[in-house]
Enzyme design. Sequence first.
Site, PDB file in Angstrom:
ATOM      1  N   ARG A 195      -6.605   6.488 -12.851  1.00  0.00           N
ATOM      2  CA  ARG A 195      -5.673   5.963 -13.860  1.00  0.00           C
ATOM      3  C   ARG A 195      -5.306   6.806 -14.741  1.00  0.00           C
ATOM      4  NH1 ARG A 195      -9.987   2.170 -15.796  1.00  0.00           N
ATOM      5  NH2 ARG A 195      -9.867   0.797 -14.253  1.00  0.00           N
ATOM      6  N   GLU A 236      -1.940   0.146  -9.920  1.00  0.00           N
ATOM      7  CA  GLU A 236      -3.146   0.487 -10.363  1.00  0.00           C
ATOM      8  C   GLU A 236      -3.921  -0.205 -11.296  1.00  0.00           C
ATOM      9  OE1 GLU A 236      -4.281   4.632  -9.851  1.00  0.00           O
ATOM     10  OE2 GLU A 236      -2.751   5.225  -8.554  1.00  0.00           O
ATOM     11  N   ILE A 274       0.704  -1.126   0.078  1.00  0.00           N
ATOM     12  CA  ILE A 274      -0.048  -0.002   0.119  1.00  0.00           C
ATOM     13  C   ILE A 274       0.835   1.310   0.236  1.00  0.00           C
ATOM     14  CG2 ILE A 274      -1.789   1.073   1.148  1.00  0.00           C
ATOM     15  CD1 ILE A 274      -2.507  -1.421  -0.129  1.00  0.00           C
TER      16      ILE A 274
END
Lengths: 260, 395, 385
Positions: C242, C363, C156
Amino acid sequence: MNMVVCIKQVPDTAEVRINPETNTLIRDGVPSIINPYDVHAIEAALQIREKAGGKVTALTMGPPQAEVALREALSMGVDDAALLTDRAFAGSDTWATAYTLSKAIQLLGADIILCGKQAIDGDTAQVGPEIAEFLDIPHISYIRKIDEAGGGRIVVQRLMDDGFDVIESSLPVLLTVVRELNVPRLPSLKGKMAAKKAMIRKLTAADIGAEESSLGLRGSPTQVKNIFAPESRKDRKMLEGTIEEKVEALVRELVGLKCL
Amino acid sequence: MPIVVNKDTCTGCETCVSSCPYDAIVIREGKAEITELCQLCKACLGVCPEGAIRETGESGARREKSEGTGVWVFAEQRDGVIAGVSFELLGAGRRLADKLGTNLSAVLFGPNAAGPDELIKWGADRVFHCEDELFRNFNDEPFAALLSRLIGQHKPEIVLAGATPIGRSFIPRVAARLHTGLTADCTSLDIDGESRDLLQVRPAFGGNIMATILCPETRPQMATVRPRVMKRAEYDLSRNGEIVKVSAADVGSRTRVVETVKEVSEVAVNLQEANIIVSGGRGVGGEKGFHLLYELADALGASIGASRAAVDEGWIPYRHQVGQTGKTVGPRIYFACGISGAVQHLVGMQSSDIIIAINKNPEAPIFDVATYGIVGDLFEIIPLLTKRIREAKGL
Amino acid sequence: MDYFLTEEQLMIRDLARQIAEEKIVPVRAELDETGEFPWDVMKTIAQSDLFGLFIPEEYGGLGKGCLELCVAVEELSRACLGVSTSYAANALGTYPLLLFGTEDQKKRFLPDIAAGKRLVAFGLTEANAGSDAGGTQTTARLEGNEYVINGTKQWITNGGVAEIYTIIAITDRSKGPRGASAFVVEKGTPGFSFGKKENKMGIRASATTELIFDNCRVPRENLIGKDGAGFLVAMKTLDSSRTGVGAQGVGVAQGAFEEAVKFARKRVQFGHPVITFQAIQHMLADMATSIEAARALVYAVARFIDSGAKDVSKESAISKLYATDVAMKVTTDAVQVMGGSGYMKEYPVEKMMRDAKILQIYEGTNQIQRNVIGQALIKEFARSK
């Protein structure tokens, strides 16, 4: 606490080059910036404001284009900006510049006036102390730390060749600052947006009630006679040959001069 | 505006445009035009191939030329020790006074019993000395007030002070109060044979070029002078002079020195006292390149200097910087390695006795001031030189 | 090329560039070496208001959109992807609150986020759930007025340094994809801790850790969106962010390209600067072309998102896929143009090449992007026939 920061828009002299054939300046592509020392003065004023409260006004003298420098100061967070602009100011030396700025400061009112140590295009370091003299207030140069500011007094550290002095002064006072004093903040987006819209007060010779004979070229005791590139040395000896031969020749010369 | 373009001879070639540091020259309808951005710095004069840029000569009629005689030197001291620059100023002041056929005075503030005699032996004809305790520490206001008063009373034509932190801080107040001109940080002084005006030469535009400054109408003509560029006069034990004691009555100060802290950087001292300095510039290429210079300095017993470019790149700390914005040095031998030789740097080392320039670029201006020049790759030359010097010294 | 940015957008670009050049470039090599989190740079970004760029004005932000965020991210990435990842991950973690948060949640968290006082992280990935979000094992069980969270999130970004975490956990395993929910968890909540900081190939200035939940109790008000909307929150969040990864690709490619050109002008071989050789010129020409194409695409998609378009999955996937593949190619070629020098740590391009690799991975890997595009194509053509 009312503060005025005197700033100057200068060509970035680190970028100026000399044309070796004509011995003239090459300015192409050299940007105009706020004199780097003055940026530290702005930061110092903002930090005093954060602690002691008050208002910071950026002041500059120059052509209308100098407004850009004031907007930059506004984007860093100064409250107000004033531009001294008048054809009568053209050709001012440090005496006339300091006189003009001091007249404007009288109009604006200030407890603390901050200037950069010197401007990088002129490197005179004279305008700050001269303003203080015209205002008949004390000044302290080369401030590297502000220990206390408020309650009608200020305690600062003045950088000297062999260390520093701790100095106390009454207010109002004029300070000139060195780079060691702080790390200037970058502008903020909100500051930039507000600076774009901000009204900048324009001051002319009439607005500040200046005597015309003390302004611009007429009021300047000094004048530039000429500008030139330094002469080359007559006794120069270029060492020729292979790398080994050149080094050998140099060592021989140094030995001959009893340098080794 | 006193600088104009002769539109008849201007060909619109734009040569002058880039010579202006303030972007004040524009081409309009094929002719050069000087705009209000002009600062009268005169960088454009002489640039025009057609000679179309000139001064109009109107400098605005001002007051009558004020009078004055004698050359004065402000002799700075700190902690009771007279600064070296004061003796250099006496050397310069002596030359100027002799040229003008006048006398030379020194001004000394603060307690120092032997000081006035010293100043006389270094060339002063007369010394004004104020022994008041007020001057033990440096505060701008009393220094400015008393010096202004003395100048007002005696009216010298020239006043010189060191371009030191002290001189550059309070002398401007004196000039402001006396309504006269002051030229900062001069590197050369002379007298104009015709007008008898003081020709004050100083670096301009961040030290990229030199300017001669005049103060034609007001007196005194005042200048601060860079330390270590003027030659001292001969120290003459037999010299006699007049000592005038001065009182500091009615002089006050709104600032007070609470404490004085000494914080001497060894390098700075070493640089200014060094016999040999090995200096590096942009051409050294990085911290690693400086290691070659450390080796050479080690072999020579030299100190390390640097140009502003190398310091700006972060290869070496600021205290090593030589030049306009750094230290002024005057060693016996100065090695300039990979330093192009911008005036900014030259003003800080030009008074070195022997200058050795090593640079890849044969056109580099550093060669113009060099005693010995080597064109070539310093990464090859320096290690070889270090080795040969070690051999020659039998190390 | 002129993309007709507004005066404000240019202001944002200039400010981000100034931060990049003055505050990031001087420290990036050291940050890469030590892997230290760039707190000073984050403080500068906070002072500059850039953390609040995409947050509505009523919550203390500037109310700008995706294009502005992309412009800022691109400039920061030009200097250092490690720093820009920390910045962009903040946006990623904020989107769940921005898109699905209640008014109370927005009031509670967004002003601090906009001011840069508290950093944010987004926690989706787990050991067995990356591309396959269905493999999520972290659970949140409702007990009275509290959810009890158990499980471990992996890799993370901003883990440990952030104070606000938006995470996905399973609330009802029987419902499959509709059994996941999103939560906001604050650092310091009992039962919430961090694993060790990962030692990464690139983006080493950014902090990457595990998030460990051991009977971590959060109040019911910390549920973001509806119970069971977790995957919707995640997908919409990724749709929004994104393009920002694409902007990172454009930035790092531009940075590497500029280094390569600078070097090629100076480096002399066979008596000429290598930039005069056609072999080098063609490489630089291809680099310049693909960067410009990627930038045009990223800006166009950002504008499309800002227009309020409902479904942007395919377009955002296209921009991320293309711009990050360009980033990998261009940074690799920059090392090649600079030869041995490019491979050495004295120059920043080897770092840029190591950094760029993550863009094809995080991602959603570029393979997953192709899946997203593929599925969108199937839907699109099924509708049109």
